[in-house]
Design a protein around this motif. Structure first.
Motif, PDB file in Angstrom:
ATOM      1  N   SER A   1      19.340 -84.951  32.456  1.00  0.00           N
ATOM      2  CA  SER A   1      19.864 -83.903  33.342  1.00  0.00           C
ATOM      3  C   SER A   1      20.166 -82.595  32.633  1.00  0.00           C
ATOM      4  CB  SER A   1      21.129 -84.400  34.048  1.00  0.00           C
ATOM      5  OG  SER A   1      20.809 -85.450  34.940  1.00  0.00           O
ATOM      6  N   ARG A   2      20.786 -82.656  31.447  1.00  0.00           N
ATOM      7  CA  ARG A   2      21.317 -81.428  30.861  1.00  0.00           C
ATOM      8  C   ARG A   2      20.860 -81.248  29.410  1.00  0.00           C
ATOM      9  NH1 ARG A   2      26.966 -80.132  30.697  1.00  0.00           N
ATOM     10  NH2 ARG A   2      27.197 -82.060  29.464  1.00  0.00           N
TER      11      ARG A   2
ATOM     12  N   ASP B   1      20.508 -90.400  30.910  1.00  0.00           N
ATOM     13  CA  ASP B   1      21.852 -89.913  31.202  1.00  0.00           C
ATOM     14  C   ASP B   1      22.874 -91.029  31.019  1.00  0.00           C
ATOM     15  OD1 ASP B   1      21.006 -87.352  31.867  1.00  0.00           O
ATOM     16  OD2 ASP B   1      20.785 -87.818  34.001  1.00  0.00           O
TER      17      ASP B   1
ATOM     18  N   LYS C   1      16.250 -81.456  32.920  1.00  0.00           N
ATOM     19  CA  LYS C   1      16.066 -80.948  34.276  1.00  0.00           C
ATOM     20  C   LYS C   1      16.617 -79.534  34.454  1.00  0.00           C
ATOM     21  CE  LYS C   1      16.330 -85.635  36.148  1.00  0.00           C
ATOM     22  NZ  LYS C   1      17.130 -86.593  36.964  1.00  0.00           N
TER      23      LYS C   1
END
Length: 414
Positions: A188-189, A163, A218
């Protein structure tokens, strides 16, 4: 050795090229670290007589985890790289440097030997950010440019996706010799993963995924969906490292992805056989590359590349000479690097192989297919003989002999 070097009396010449895996020639001329001629016997300063043994490109380990120098903190072992070279590997491709103590501690749900310091107040997220991973990748790249145990070539320019990256980070990474972005741990994305993938493609970086027991992001639970969104150039250890992805994800990569399909020594051999069979059915063996995924929690196995070829030959109908291509020319091509081939103009990274003494077989290919151990009698990297003789305690049946300043030998008069 100065001047031209002639390999003569080659019994079998393996090319590393799937289109023509065996060459109809008994000699190779090397000069200036490069293969200059094949099938001719001009005068040469040095003649290496193979006495009928096999000559092949040195193996490429497509999935290696380097540290600083010839040491593995995961196993606290010195000399692993040198012993790997002695086992016939001339080129290593970094799948990311993740073993630095105190740098890349695993999450609490993925413990390993490095997690010990987290129990003493350490934060398992420490340095798992864009700044830390970028700095480590550049440092490793610089270190391995000149650190070459036994002459090995180690392409260490791999950075883990984390990230917080911005496009300027990718510009800086590319300018500093980073060749590959690897999705190792979940970021994360999925939107960020797709953006990273786009930046990597724009700037000429390959994209590799840890293909195994977790999604790459995630916010997406499905391993297959995360792989589909990233659409990697290389599906790292598609047979597991050591745990493979679900079969539906593996089959999506085979049927719909564009990725090279990497099979590794430490992975699931049933899944490896499935991938190899499916690739053969699709006439896509050019997509298969081989690696070890070592050093790591599994241990240190210097002979992992030859053993992987041998095991896959037992689990499939793919001939050994084609499997050798997957550990040489295929890997070089996928990584857009010179070498991996016995061809004019290619780097002279060559290994002489023969069955071990007392084997029932008399040829390298038959030896591997039968299940006996073959041994290298000579290893050359960039035209330099880095090992010759009996480095692994057992001897090949036909040991190459080196004659210096012997134009008469080259002319065939002796």
């Amino acid at each position: 050795m100065n001047g031209p070097i002639l390999f003569r009396n080659i019994g079998t010449l393996l090319s590393g090229d799937l289109a023509h895996p065996m060459l109809d020639a008994t000699s190779v001329l090397v000069d200036g670290g490069v293969i200059r001629e094949i099938g001719t016997e001009p005068d040469a300063e040095t003649v290496i007589d193979l006495h009928g043994a096999t000559l092949a490109p040195g193996f490429w380990d497509s999935h290696f985890h380097p540290y600083f120098g010839d040491y593995s903190p995961r196993q606290r072992v010195n000399g692993a790289v040198e012993r790997t070279v002695v086992s016939g590997v001339t080129t290593l491709i970094s799948a990311g440097a993740g073993h630095q103590p105190g740098m890349y501690l695993p999450s609490p749900t993925l413990p390993n030997v490095q997690a010990g310091s987290a129990g003493h107040g350490g934060d398992p997220r420490r340095a798992r950010d864009a700044r830390g991973t970028k700095a480590l990748a550049i440092t490793m790249t610089e270190a391995w440019r000149t650190e070459r145990p036994s002459g090995v070539k180690c392409y260490a320019g791999t950075v883990f996706a984390e990230d917080g990256f911005v496009r300027d980070d990718f510009v800086d990474l590319a300018a500093n010799g980073i060749r590959m972005l690897k999705f190792q741990r979940p970021i994360s994305r999925i939107a960020d993963a797709e953006t990273y993938r786009s930046w990597a493609a724009e700037l000429g970086l390959l994209v590799m995924t840890h293909t195994g027991n977790r999604s790459m992001t995630k916010d997406v639970a499905s391993i297959r969906d995360s792989l589909r969104a990233i659409d990697p150039d290389i599906a790292g250890h598609v047979n597991g490292g050591p745990t493979p992805a679900p079969r539906e994800a593996v089959d999506w990569l085979i049927d719909h992805g564009r990725a090279a399909l990497e099979l590794v020594f430490i992975g699931n051999l049933r899944v490896a056989a499935h991938v190899l069979r499916r690739a053969a059915e699709r006439d896509e063996l050019h997509r298969v590359i081989l690696g070890s995924d070592l050093p790591g929690g599994t241990g240190v196995v210097p002979g992992a590349m030859l053993r992987t070829i041998q095991l896959l030959s037992h689990l499939s109908d793919v001939p050994v000479e084609l499997l050798v291509c997957m550990a040489t020319g295929n890997t070089a091509r996928v990584h857009r690097l010179p070498g991996g081939l016995v061809a004019v103009g290619e780097p002279a990274d060559l290994v002489a192989w023969d069955p071990v003494e007392a084997s029932e077989t008399d040829d390298f290919l038959d030896c591997v297919a039968y299940g006996d151990r073959a041994y290298p009698g000579l290893i050359m990297i960039d035209g330099v003989v880095v090992h010759h003789g009996n480095p692994l305690l057992l001897s090949p049946k036909r040991m190459p002999t080196i004659h210096r300043n012997a134009p008469a030998l080259a002319a065939g008069s002796v």
